[in-house]
Scaffold this motif. Structure first.
Motif, short mmCIF file in Angstrom:
data_model
loop_
_atom_site.label_atom_id
_atom_site.label_comp_id
_atom_site.label_asym_id
_atom_site.label_seq_id
_atom_site.Cartn_x
_atom_site.Cartn_y
_atom_site.Cartn_z
N PRO B 83 63.82 -84.02 -50.27
CA PRO B 83 63.55 -84.64 -51.57
C PRO B 83 62.88 -86.00 -51.41
O PRO B 83 62.05 -86.39 -52.22
CB PRO B 83 64.94 -84.79 -52.22
N THR B 84 63.21 -86.71 -50.32
CA THR B 84 62.58 -88.01 -50.10
C THR B 84 61.09 -87.84 -49.83
O THR B 84 60.26 -88.55 -50.40
CB THR B 84 63.28 -88.74 -48.92
N SER B 87 59.38 -86.77 -53.04
CA SER B 87 59.23 -87.86 -54.02
C SER B 87 58.28 -88.94 -53.50
O SER B 87 57.55 -89.53 -54.27
CB SER B 87 60.57 -88.41 -54.50
N GLY B 91 54.84 -89.98 -55.40
CA GLY B 91 54.46 -91.37 -55.65
C GLY B 91 53.05 -91.67 -55.16
O GLY B 91 52.28 -92.33 -55.86
N ASP B 94 50.65 -90.10 -57.55
CA ASP B 94 50.57 -90.90 -58.78
C ASP B 94 49.63 -92.09 -58.55
O ASP B 94 48.82 -92.43 -59.40
CB ASP B 94 51.95 -91.42 -59.20
N TYR B 126 60.16 -79.90 -60.02
CA TYR B 126 60.75 -81.21 -60.29
C TYR B 126 59.90 -82.36 -59.76
O TYR B 126 60.22 -83.52 -59.98
CB TYR B 126 62.16 -81.31 -59.69
N PHE B 127 58.85 -82.02 -59.01
CA PHE B 127 58.04 -83.08 -58.41
C PHE B 127 56.62 -83.07 -59.00
O PHE B 127 56.39 -82.43 -60.02
CB PHE B 127 58.04 -82.89 -56.88
N TYR B 185 57.02 -89.30 -41.51
CA TYR B 185 58.11 -89.23 -42.47
C TYR B 185 58.47 -90.64 -42.96
O TYR B 185 58.69 -91.55 -42.18
CB TYR B 185 59.34 -88.57 -41.83
N HIS B 186 58.48 -90.79 -44.27
CA HIS B 186 58.92 -92.02 -44.91
C HIS B 186 58.01 -93.21 -44.59
O HIS B 186 58.45 -94.35 -44.61
CB HIS B 186 60.36 -92.35 -44.50
N ARG B 189 54.11 -96.68 -48.53
CA ARG B 189 53.01 -96.34 -49.41
C ARG B 189 51.71 -97.07 -49.05
O ARG B 189 50.63 -96.51 -49.14
CB ARG B 189 53.43 -96.71 -50.84
#
Lengths: 154, 208
Positions: B83-84, B87, B91, B94, B126-127, B185-186, B189
């Motif tokens: 989920p991370t 999401s 982001g 977006d 959901y994403f 991963y992670h 941004r």
């Protein structure tokens, strides 16, 4: 007479000022920014995140979790190795040194909520009890955010 | 110094140089080279696998050609990393706004036994709407992971349950299907978005 009333008031003030329990350490833990993601049904495990700050002078150790939401809540840790492979395993006990914080956040430590009893619905909260090594407990109400939430702000 | 001595010195120097080069080759490219830690994914044109997307359409690496692509592996029973990642990607998308209109964004499950087509469809809904969810048979999943040089492994946990260890990087490909880099991963941004923008800009230059 007057002085005895004053003495009683003084004594009760003293009493109130004293710790109400003999447990040392865990009452100094401040829990901040707790959040979790909504679940799809109850088959998938959930995860909750928060920051635990030890404002006291003694180390505090988190040893376990309890919640009516999940039958098997446990602290897990995600690790990503040099090849970019992520894995997850129980983290065991978590020691928080005096004056320091431990963050449960995406990609690291998290409260893994296995065997959900009910669906985690966005907008609701659930109680999560933290059990500490000194016998102290702390119950926090964890807000449930959307599935795509990235942090306590959503 | 006579000519003979000069020749001897020259030969000695050349010999040392040759030996140095040979040792260098041996250790870097030759039999003494260390095993590569993580290999680059194949170009999409050299991958072969077949899966089903969230709408039931048959898809594979060739589906992605013609547009820049972003692909990553995961599973929907994953409470933290997946989920991370989804999401995070939502982001980034977006942030990129309309620029990503033609980009393929594909989430491939490493756990097709639980992640059926319906499960993937619900999960990706959901994403960000650009994110597709692909699932295949166990053998097609293995073929896909091999092409991406990704790894995954089933790990049994308490209470007869299981989780999956898996490569959590996001793979980027250009319009021709050439591997164009990874977003770890992670990754924050400010690093991820420019990397994605680069393959999008390249796509525009190619078409203009």
């Amino acid at each position: 007479m007057k002085s005895s009333i004053a003495a009683t008031i003084f004594a009760s003030c003293l009493f109130v000022g004293l710790p109400t329990t003999t447990v040392a350490g865990s009452e100094d833990v401040v829990v901040e920014n707790a959040w979790s993601r909504a679940s799809i049904g109850i088959n998938r495990p959930g995860a909750a995140y928060m920051t635990l700050r030890n404002t006291g002078t003694d180390p505090v150790t988190l040893v376990g979790l309890e919640t009516p939401l999940a039958m098997m809540p446990d602290i897990h840790e995600t690790k990503t190795d040099a090849n970019g492979v992520s894995s997850m395993a129980p983290a065991g006990e978590i020691m928080i040194p005096p004056g320091e914080s431990v963050s449960l956040e995406p990609g690291g430590l998290h409260a893994m909520l296995m065997r959900l009893q009910t669906k985690m619905v966005e907008g609701e909260t659930f109680p999560l009890t933290l059990n500490f090594a000194d016998g102290g407990t702390r119950t926090v109400d964890v807000p449930i955010l959307g599935i795509a939430a990235r942090g306590p702000e959503g | 110094m006579n000519r003979r001595t000069l020749l001897t010195y020259g030969a000695a120097i050349a010999g040392v140089a040759a030996l140095t080069l040979f040792i260098g080759w041996w250790r870097v490219d030759g039999p003494g080279a260390p095993e590569p830690v993580a290999q680059r994914p194949l170009p999409l044109t050299q991958m072969e696998f077949q899966m089903t997307d969230q709408d039931g359409a048959t898809v594979g690496p060739e589906t992605l050609l013609g547009n820049p692509s972003m692909a990553f592996f995961g599973f929907t029973y994953c409470p933290d990393v997946c989920p991370t990642t989804l999401s995070d990607i939502s982001g980034w998308l977006d942030d990129l706004g309309d620029d990503v209109a033609d980009m393929n964004v594909v989430f491939i499950t490493v756990d097709p036994e639980r992640d059926t087509e319906a499960a993937m469809a619900e999960y990706v809904s959901y994403f960000h709407p650009a994110i597709q969810g692909w699932s295949g048979t166990l053998s097609e999943t293995a073929r896909a992971a091999a092409g991406f040089r990704a790894s995954y492994e089933k790990v049994v946990t308490e209470g007869d349950d299981y989780t999956m260890n898996h490569t959590a990087s996001v793979f980027l490909f250009d319009v021709e299907g050439q591997f164009a880099g990874t977003v770890d991963y992670h990754e924050s941004r400010e690093f991820a978005v420019p990397k994605i923008r680069r393959i999008l800009t390249r796509a525009e230059e190619d078409t203009s």
